[in-house]
Motif scaffolding. Structure first.
Motif, PDB file in Angstrom:
ATOM      1  N   TYR A 296     -10.520 -32.636  24.729  1.00 18.13           N
ATOM      2  CA  TYR A 296     -11.491 -32.342  25.773  1.00 18.13           C
ATOM      3  C   TYR A 296     -11.829 -33.585  26.595  1.00 18.13           C
ATOM      4  CZ  TYR A 296     -14.853 -34.477  22.563  1.00 18.13           C
ATOM      5  OH  TYR A 296     -15.508 -35.344  21.738  1.00 18.13           O
ATOM      6  N   ILE A 297     -12.362 -33.319  27.781  1.00 14.83           N
ATOM      7  CA  ILE A 297     -12.903 -34.379  28.632  1.00 14.83           C
ATOM      8  C   ILE A 297     -14.318 -33.972  29.006  1.00 14.83           C
ATOM      9  CG2 ILE A 297     -12.766 -35.600  30.847  1.00 14.83           C
ATOM     10  CD1 ILE A 297      -9.737 -35.260  30.753  1.00 14.83           C
ATOM     11  N   ILE A 298     -15.247 -34.903  28.833  1.00 11.71           N
ATOM     12  CA  ILE A 298     -16.611 -34.704  29.288  1.00 11.71           C
ATOM     13  C   ILE A 298     -16.913 -35.777  30.330  1.00 11.71           C
ATOM     14  CG2 ILE A 298     -17.477 -33.509  27.253  1.00 11.71           C
ATOM     15  CD1 ILE A 298     -18.563 -36.126  26.201  1.00 11.71           C
ATOM     16  N   ALA A 299     -17.895 -35.484  31.184  1.00 12.34           N
ATOM     17  CA  ALA A 299     -18.228 -36.390  32.276  1.00 12.34           C
ATOM     18  C   ALA A 299     -19.741 -36.518  32.417  1.00 12.34           C
ATOM     19  CB  ALA A 299     -17.641 -35.854  33.586  1.00 12.34           C
ATOM     20  N   SER A 300     -20.160 -37.576  33.087  1.00 10.66           N
ATOM     21  CA  SER A 300     -21.581 -37.757  33.375  1.00 10.66           C
ATOM     22  C   SER A 300     -21.978 -36.944  34.606  1.00 10.66           C
ATOM     23  CB  SER A 300     -21.902 -39.229  33.609  1.00 10.66           C
ATOM     24  OG  SER A 300     -21.137 -39.742  34.682  1.00 10.66           O
ATOM     25  N   ARG A 301     -21.029 -36.781  35.523  1.00  5.51           N
ATOM     26  CA  ARG A 301     -21.205 -35.999  36.751  1.00  5.51           C
ATOM     27  C   ARG A 301     -19.845 -35.921  37.422  1.00  5.51           C
ATOM     28  NH1 ARG A 301     -20.808 -40.567  39.062  1.00  5.51           N
ATOM     29  NH2 ARG A 301     -22.213 -42.126  39.699  1.00  5.51           N
ATOM     30  N   ARG A 302     -19.735 -35.232  38.526  1.00  5.18           N
ATOM     31  CA  ARG A 302     -18.464 -35.152  39.255  1.00  5.18           C
ATOM     32  C   ARG A 302     -18.018 -36.568  39.625  1.00  5.18           C
ATOM     33  NH1 ARG A 302     -16.941 -30.777  43.603  1.00  5.18           N
ATOM     34  NH2 ARG A 302     -14.751 -31.274  43.769  1.00  5.18           N
ATOM     35  N   ASN A 303     -16.779 -36.888  39.277  1.00  6.06           N
ATOM     36  CA  ASN A 303     -16.197 -38.208  39.527  1.00  6.06           C
ATOM     37  C   ASN A 303     -16.959 -39.338  38.853  1.00  6.06           C
ATOM     38  OD1 ASN A 303     -14.123 -37.119  41.157  1.00  6.06           O
ATOM     39  ND2 ASN A 303     -15.494 -37.109  42.908  1.00  6.06           N
ATOM     40  N   GLY A 304     -17.756 -39.009  37.846  1.00  6.72           N
ATOM     41  CA  GLY A 304     -18.548 -40.018  37.139  1.00  6.72           C
ATOM     42  C   GLY A 304     -17.791 -40.592  35.954  1.00  6.72           C
ATOM     43  N   THR A 305     -18.538 -41.073  34.989  1.00  9.50           N
ATOM     44  CA  THR A 305     -17.975 -41.634  33.768  1.00  9.50           C
ATOM     45  C   THR A 305     -17.310 -40.523  32.965  1.00  9.50           C
ATOM     46  OG1 THR A 305     -19.739 -43.275  33.738  1.00  9.50           O
ATOM     47  CG2 THR A 305     -18.514 -42.962  31.692  1.00  9.50           C
ATOM     48  N   LEU A 306     -16.115 -40.803  32.435  1.00 12.03           N
ATOM     49  CA  LEU A 306     -15.350 -39.819  31.670  1.00 12.03           C
ATOM     50  C   LEU A 306     -15.174 -40.267  30.229  1.00 12.03           C
ATOM     51  CD1 LEU A 306     -12.457 -39.195  34.211  1.00 12.03           C
ATOM     52  CD2 LEU A 306     -14.512 -37.814  33.900  1.00 12.03           C
ATOM     53  N   TYR A 307     -15.073 -39.293  29.339  1.00 12.91           N
ATOM     54  CA  TYR A 307     -14.771 -39.555  27.929  1.00 12.91           C
ATOM     55  C   TYR A 307     -13.800 -38.484  27.459  1.00 12.91           C
ATOM     56  CZ  TYR A 307     -15.269 -39.892  22.891  1.00 12.91           C
ATOM     57  OH  TYR A 307     -15.008 -40.012  21.550  1.00 12.91           O
ATOM     58  N   THR A 308     -12.771 -38.899  26.757  1.00 15.05           N
ATOM     59  CA  THR A 308     -11.782 -37.974  26.198  1.00 15.05           C
ATOM     60  C   THR A 308     -11.898 -37.993  24.682  1.00 15.05           C
ATOM     61  OG1 THR A 308     -10.291 -38.467  28.038  1.00 15.05           O
ATOM     62  CG2 THR A 308      -9.331 -37.406  26.096  1.00 15.05           C
ATOM     63  N   GLY A 309     -11.877 -36.817  24.068  1.00 12.94           N
ATOM     64  CA  GLY A 309     -11.966 -36.725  22.623  1.00 12.94           C
ATOM     65  C   GLY A 309     -11.169 -35.548  22.094  1.00 12.94           C
ATOM     66  N   SER A 310     -11.151 -35.413  20.769  1.00 12.72           N
ATOM     67  CA  SER A 310     -10.523 -34.257  20.133  1.00 12.72           C
ATOM     68  C   SER A 310     -11.381 -33.848  18.939  1.00 12.72           C
ATOM     69  CB  SER A 310      -9.085 -34.572  19.696  1.00 12.72           C
ATOM     70  OG  SER A 310      -9.050 -35.625  18.766  1.00 12.72           O
ATOM     71  N   THR A 311     -11.298 -32.554  18.594  1.00 14.04           N
ATOM     72  CA  THR A 311     -12.149 -32.011  17.542  1.00 14.04           C
ATOM     73  C   THR A 311     -11.592 -30.692  17.037  1.00 14.04           C
ATOM     74  OG1 THR A 311     -14.432 -31.350  16.997  1.00 14.04           O
ATOM     75  CG2 THR A 311     -13.635 -30.787  19.184  1.00 14.04           C
ATOM     76  N   ASP A 312     -12.082 -30.266  15.885  1.00 12.10           N
ATOM     77  CA  ASP A 312     -11.733 -28.939  15.380  1.00 12.10           C
ATOM     78  C   ASP A 312     -12.883 -27.951  15.594  1.00 12.10           C
ATOM     79  OD1 ASP A 312     -13.513 -29.857  13.500  1.00 12.10           O
ATOM     80  OD2 ASP A 312     -12.263 -29.405  11.769  1.00 12.10           O
ATOM     81  N   ASN A 313     -13.994 -28.432  16.157  1.00 10.32           N
ATOM     82  CA  ASN A 313     -15.138 -27.560  16.437  1.00 10.32           C
ATOM     83  C   ASN A 313     -15.736 -28.001  17.778  1.00 10.32           C
ATOM     84  OD1 ASN A 313     -17.587 -26.185  16.556  1.00 10.32           O
ATOM     85  ND2 ASN A 313     -17.859 -26.252  14.341  1.00 10.32           N
ATOM     86  N   LEU A 314     -15.223 -27.437  18.844  1.00  7.52           N
ATOM     87  CA  LEU A 314     -15.604 -27.879  20.189  1.00  7.52           C
ATOM     88  C   LEU A 314     -17.088 -27.653  20.473  1.00  7.52           C
ATOM     89  CD1 LEU A 314     -14.518 -29.136  22.795  1.00  7.52           C
ATOM     90  CD2 LEU A 314     -14.032 -26.812  23.605  1.00  7.52           C
ATOM     91  N   ILE A 315     -17.616 -26.510  20.102  1.00 10.72           N
ATOM     92  CA  ILE A 315     -19.030 -26.229  20.368  1.00 10.72           C
ATOM     93  C   ILE A 315     -19.927 -27.249  19.669  1.00 10.72           C
ATOM     94  CG2 ILE A 315     -20.897 -24.569  19.983  1.00 10.72           C
ATOM     95  CD1 ILE A 315     -18.791 -22.353  20.495  1.00 10.72           C
TER      96      ILE A 315
END
Length: 94
Positions: A6-25
């Protein structure tokens, strides 16, 4: 069992973080509630803007590492191409 990158962000075109998990929620909830000290809590990164499903933990981890090697602009382009609204996909998981 499902595994996610997954990729999460602070806002559109903001800070990004990429991760992986077995329980996304659960994992996105941890980011949203800042349950763990670290990069995402410090930079207020918690909007789920992209994710993909994998058959194994290893495949999700390999994809995470691959994306983390990408240039920032590639991540932004992929997110924009697949999710141009940059709205939080977290609510759609339910």
């Amino acid at each position: 069992m499902a595994f996610f990158t997954y990729i999460i962000a602070s806002r559109r075109n903001g800070t990004l973080y990429t991760g992986s998990t077995d329980n996304l929620i659960k994992r996105i909830n941890e980011h949203r509630e800042k349950r763990r000290d670290g990069f995402t809590a410090k930079h207020d990164v918690a909007i789920l803007v992209w994710y993909e499903l994998h058959d194994s933990r290893h495949a999700a981890f390999v994809r995470e590492r691959e994306i983390k090697e990408w240039k920032r602009v590639w991540k932004l382009e992929m997110t924009e191409r697949n999710h141009p609204g940059w709205t939080d996909l977290f609510e759609k998981l339910f």
